[in-house]
Design a protein around this motif. Structure first.
Motif, mmCIF file in Angstrom:
data_model
loop_
_atom_site.group_PDB
_atom_site.id
_atom_site.type_symbol
_atom_site.label_atom_id
_atom_site.label_comp_id
_atom_site.label_asym_id
_atom_site.label_seq_id
_atom_site.Cartn_x
_atom_site.Cartn_y
_atom_site.Cartn_z
ATOM 1 N N ARG A 88 31.324 49.533 43.968
ATOM 2 C CA ARG A 88 31.744 48.969 45.317
ATOM 3 C C ARG A 88 33.356 48.664 45.131
ATOM 4 O O ARG A 88 33.883 48.106 44.427
ATOM 5 C CB ARG A 88 30.781 47.955 45.654
ATOM 6 C CG ARG A 88 29.717 48.040 45.780
ATOM 7 C CD ARG A 88 28.773 46.776 45.905
ATOM 8 N NE ARG A 88 27.385 47.113 45.913
ATOM 9 C CZ ARG A 88 26.543 46.137 45.773
ATOM 10 N NH1 ARG A 88 27.048 44.699 45.865
ATOM 11 N NH2 ARG A 88 24.995 46.385 45.950
ATOM 12 N N PRO A 89 33.959 48.811 46.468
ATOM 13 C CA PRO A 89 35.302 48.436 46.401
ATOM 14 C C PRO A 89 35.728 47.027 45.932
ATOM 15 O O PRO A 89 36.722 46.629 45.417
ATOM 16 C CB PRO A 89 35.863 48.474 47.994
ATOM 17 C CG PRO A 89 34.604 49.698 48.341
ATOM 18 C CD PRO A 89 33.473 49.557 47.612
ATOM 19 N N GLU A 90 34.487 45.822 46.290
ATOM 20 C CA GLU A 90 34.561 44.746 45.855
ATOM 21 C C GLU A 90 34.559 44.385 44.315
ATOM 22 O O GLU A 90 34.875 43.535 43.587
ATOM 23 C CB GLU A 90 33.851 44.026 46.501
ATOM 24 C CG GLU A 90 32.341 44.332 46.160
ATOM 25 C CD GLU A 90 31.770 44.942 47.632
ATOM 26 O OE1 GLU A 90 32.699 45.817 48.035
ATOM 27 O OE2 GLU A 90 30.516 44.938 47.946
ATOM 28 N N ASP A 91 34.374 45.368 43.466
ATOM 29 C CA ASP A 91 34.416 45.548 42.129
ATOM 30 C C ASP A 91 35.646 45.780 41.467
ATOM 31 O O ASP A 91 35.982 45.598 40.211
ATOM 32 C CB ASP A 91 33.454 46.646 41.719
ATOM 33 C CG ASP A 91 31.904 46.231 41.639
ATOM 34 O OD1 ASP A 91 31.099 47.440 42.279
ATOM 35 O OD2 ASP A 91 31.620 45.170 41.899
ATOM 36 N N THR A 92 36.627 46.101 42.246
ATOM 37 C CA THR A 92 38.095 46.437 42.089
ATOM 38 C C THR A 92 38.499 44.965 41.376
ATOM 39 O O THR A 92 38.630 44.168 41.986
ATOM 40 C CB THR A 92 38.818 46.687 43.130
ATOM 41 O OG1 THR A 92 38.464 48.015 43.608
ATOM 42 C CG2 THR A 92 40.420 46.709 42.716
ATOM 43 N N ALA A 93 39.191 45.306 39.974
ATOM 44 C CA ALA A 93 39.779 43.934 39.415
ATOM 45 C C ALA A 93 40.230 44.362 38.126
ATOM 46 O O ALA A 93 39.841 45.574 37.682
ATOM 47 C CB ALA A 93 38.527 43.065 39.323
ATOM 48 N N GLY A 115 41.205 39.989 25.300
ATOM 49 C CA GLY A 115 41.773 41.235 25.340
ATOM 50 C C GLY A 115 42.863 41.174 26.461
ATOM 51 O O GLY A 115 43.014 40.330 27.129
ATOM 52 N N GLN A 116 43.518 42.624 26.471
ATOM 53 C CA GLN A 116 44.323 42.500 27.347
ATOM 54 C C GLN A 116 44.328 43.117 28.955
ATOM 55 O O GLN A 116 44.817 42.936 29.967
ATOM 56 C CB GLN A 116 45.555 43.728 26.914
ATOM 57 C CG GLN A 116 46.346 43.372 25.871
ATOM 58 C CD GLN A 116 47.321 42.144 25.790
ATOM 59 O OE1 GLN A 116 47.897 41.773 26.838
ATOM 60 N NE2 GLN A 116 47.109 41.019 24.935
ATOM 61 N N GLY A 117 42.890 43.264 28.954
ATOM 62 C CA GLY A 117 42.255 43.811 30.410
ATOM 63 C C GLY A 117 42.488 45.374 30.325
ATOM 64 O O GLY A 117 43.178 46.136 29.910
ATOM 65 N N THR A 118 41.510 45.668 31.369
ATOM 66 C CA THR A 118 41.416 47.229 31.830
ATOM 67 C C THR A 118 41.153 47.133 33.147
ATOM 68 O O THR A 118 40.263 46.435 33.752
ATOM 69 C CB THR A 118 40.493 48.187 31.096
ATOM 70 O OG1 THR A 118 40.519 49.397 31.202
ATOM 71 C CG2 THR A 118 39.106 47.579 31.075
ATOM 72 N N GLN A 119 41.937 48.010 33.788
ATOM 73 C CA GLN A 119 41.952 47.960 35.262
ATOM 74 C C GLN A 119 40.696 48.851 35.895
ATOM 75 O O GLN A 119 40.839 50.151 35.499
ATOM 76 C CB GLN A 119 43.202 48.521 36.000
ATOM 77 C CG GLN A 119 43.346 48.165 37.580
ATOM 78 C CD GLN A 119 43.140 47.007 37.990
ATOM 79 O OE1 GLN A 119 43.762 46.104 37.695
ATOM 80 N NE2 GLN A 119 42.567 46.984 39.360
ATOM 81 N N VAL A 120 39.930 48.204 36.859
ATOM 82 C CA VAL A 120 39.215 49.155 37.444
ATOM 83 C C VAL A 120 39.438 49.153 39.185
ATOM 84 O O VAL A 120 39.461 48.097 39.638
ATOM 85 C CB VAL A 120 37.678 48.673 37.263
ATOM 86 C CG1 VAL A 120 36.449 49.330 38.291
ATOM 87 C CG2 VAL A 120 37.279 48.770 35.884
#
Length: 124
Positions: A88-93, A115-120
């Motif tokens: 869902r759009p609200e999962d964007t993070a 970790g450094q993170g990965t963009q969704v």
């Protein structure tokens, strides 16, 4: 030095799927009892998404992702996966994983390495 690294993020449309991977160094995986997934959207606080025990089979998911996300682990690869379906759009993070020790349960793990993170990014 404890090390973890995320991968698998990307941009998808609503309803799509992604699988995130959190790979830990062998020492980190063995010396920490838990791996947790967290996410942080712009302007919001970091929230816990999922956790898994590396020394057992316990897993936990946040209510907001239950039924859509699955967490699993492959001890032979020192890897914990976050399978995300029906996004869902609200999962964007930015999604982060952390290795840490259990505080009562892995859901409340005390992070020792991030970790450094990965963009969704999920578009409507």
């Amino acid at each position: 030095q404890a090390q973890v690294a995320e991968s698998g993020g990307g941009s998808v449309q609503a309803g799509g799927s992604l699988r995130l991977s959190c790979v830990a160094s062998a020492n980190t995986y063995k010396s920490n009892s838990c791996i947790g997934w967290f996410r942080q959207a712009p302007g919001k606080e970091r929230e816990r998404v999922a956790s898994a025990a590396t020394d057992g089979y316990a897993t936990t998911l946040a209510d907001s992702v239950k039924g859509r996300f699955t967490i699993s682990r492959d001890n032979a690869k020192n890897t914990v996966y976050l399978e995300m379906n029906n996004l869902r759009p609200e999962d964007t993070a930015m999604y982060y994983c952390a290795a840490g020790r259990r505080i009562l349960s892995c859901w409340s793990l005390e992070p020792k390495a991030w970790g450094q993170g990965t963009q969704v990014t999920v578009s409507s």
